[in-house]
Design a protein around this motif. Structure first.
Motif, PDB file in Angstrom:
ATOM      1  N   ALA A 138     -15.752  12.343   6.628  1.00 11.54           N
ATOM      2  CA  ALA A 138     -14.720  11.311   6.660  1.00 11.54           C
ATOM      3  C   ALA A 138     -15.248   9.991   6.103  1.00 11.54           C
ATOM      4  O   ALA A 138     -16.446   9.819   5.839  1.00 11.54           O
ATOM      5  N   ARG A 162     -10.301  12.161   4.022  1.00 13.06           N
ATOM      6  CA  ARG A 162      -9.878  11.669   5.332  1.00 13.06           C
ATOM      7  C   ARG A 162     -10.454  10.273   5.556  1.00 13.06           C
ATOM      8  O   ARG A 162     -11.660  10.073   5.461  1.00 13.06           O
ATOM      9  N   GLN A 196      -3.274  10.896   4.982  1.00 11.58           N
ATOM     10  CA  GLN A 196      -4.667  11.222   5.297  1.00 11.58           C
ATOM     11  C   GLN A 196      -5.356  10.114   6.093  1.00 11.58           C
ATOM     12  O   GLN A 196      -6.523  10.231   6.441  1.00 11.58           O
ATOM     13  N   HIS A 198      -5.964   7.636   9.314  1.00  9.19           N
ATOM     14  CA  HIS A 198      -5.876   7.387  10.748  1.00  9.19           C
ATOM     15  C   HIS A 198      -6.286   5.935  11.004  1.00  9.19           C
ATOM     16  O   HIS A 198      -6.679   5.220  10.088  1.00  9.19           O
ATOM     17  N   ARG A 232      -2.217   9.706  15.142  1.00 10.31           N
ATOM     18  CA  ARG A 232      -3.178   9.187  14.158  1.00 10.31           C
ATOM     19  C   ARG A 232      -3.895   7.933  14.647  1.00 10.31           C
ATOM     20  O   ARG A 232      -4.488   7.205  13.857  1.00 10.31           O
ATOM     21  N   PHE A 278     -10.206  14.569  13.883  1.00  6.13           N
ATOM     22  CA  PHE A 278     -10.442  13.832  12.647  1.00  6.13           C
ATOM     23  C   PHE A 278     -11.884  13.966  12.181  1.00  6.13           C
ATOM     24  O   PHE A 278     -12.145  14.217  11.000  1.00  6.13           O
TER      25      PHE A 278
END
Length: 287
Positions: A138, A162, A196, A198, A232, A278
């Motif tokens: 991420a 992400r 994508q 958060h 999210r 995530f």
């Protein structure tokens, strides 16, 4: 008592003696000391937090390796968000090497500290981003409202990456005023349009004036919740930076109250489930 599903999605460990924290100065008396897992353990326990994601605090690969070594000996560290020179031609190779460590879960450039607010839109980071995607890692975005255009450009360019916005994009809570809230709110809306992306419910106490309470934070939390929804949004402490203007138990309790209107499943998601999904946290790293 902690439960395996509870996760602090954003905290730090550091040791000033390591010498690569350019922002950490001796006059920062609350922060200028070593902080490690033993310091956080009783605070985690009192709030029922089982695991944490430790985020880099120095723009160096050496600190990332130090955090990964720390994580090998601390079961409570579920994941590490490290640092790599994203615009280095060899960044992809470095990411592949670091990704052999199972607790490396992402990387974070310290965008807020760079002299060029548009760096993330203009730098040649393609090979690094390709490596992040290939290794299922991420990207943490440490930004203010002023970075909105550049980050939106980056997000549009990399729909498979992400990304999580750190600290709710550091809203201007202490400054107050409708214009500051409106500009920040627009930026949050832009980020939330990318599926994508958060967002971390963290850092808000630090951005507030001393004496903050639930009412101080309520409109900002409400906006983040409206933009990202309970699926999210992920709670984080930003400890020990939090100690500048609050403490672990106080912020955790405040966030719990501010999200009391959510369902039990939604609160479980914000306080652990979303971070676990995530960051691809492994269930065997509880402690």
């Amino acid at each position: 008592m902690s439960t395996p599903g509870t996760v602090d999605a954003h905290q730090h460990y550091w040791d000033p003696a390591r010498g690569d924290y350019g922002w950490l100065r001796p006059d920062m008396t609350v922060l200028y000391r070593a902080y490690g897992p033993a310091d956080l353990a009783p605070l985690r326990a009192s709030c029922g937090v089982a695991r944490t994601v430790v985020v880099q605090a120095a723009p160096s690969v050496e600190e990332t390796r130090w955090l990964l070594d720390l994580a090998r000996h601390a079961p409570s560290i579920a994941g590490v968000v490290g640092w790599v020179p994203l615009d280095d031609p060899a960044a992809g190779t470095l990411i592949a090497e670091l990704a052999r460590e199972p607790k490396l879960r992402g990387v974070r450039p310290m965008l807020q500290d760079l002299p060029d607010d548009d760096w993330i839109a203009n730098a040649d980071t393609a090979s690094a981003v390709d490596a992040l995607i290939a290794h299922d890692l991420a990207f943490d975005a440490l930004v203010f409202t002023r970075h909105a255009n550049a980050l939106a450009t980056f997000l549009a360019r990399h729909p498979m990456l992400r990304v999580v916005i750190d600290h709710g994009a550091k809203p201007p809570i202490a400054a107050g005023g409708e214009s500051g809230f409106a500009a920040w709110s627009r930026a949050i809306g832009r980020f939330a349009q990318f599926p994508q992306v958060h967002c971390k419910l963290s850092g808000l106490a630090t951005e507030s004036a001393p004496g903050w309470d639930d009412a101080t934070l309520a409109p900002w939390v409400a906006r983040l919740l409206a933009a990202f929804g309970a699926k999210r949004l992920m709670w984080g402490s930003d400890w020990p930076v939090l100690n500048l203007n609050g403490d672990y138990r106080r912020w955790h309790a405040s966030a719990q109250r501010l999200l009391a209107g959510l369902s039990e499943d939604e609160r479980a998601a914000v306080f652990g489930g979303n971070a676990a999904a995530f960051y691809r946290l492994r269930p065997d790293s509880a402690g």
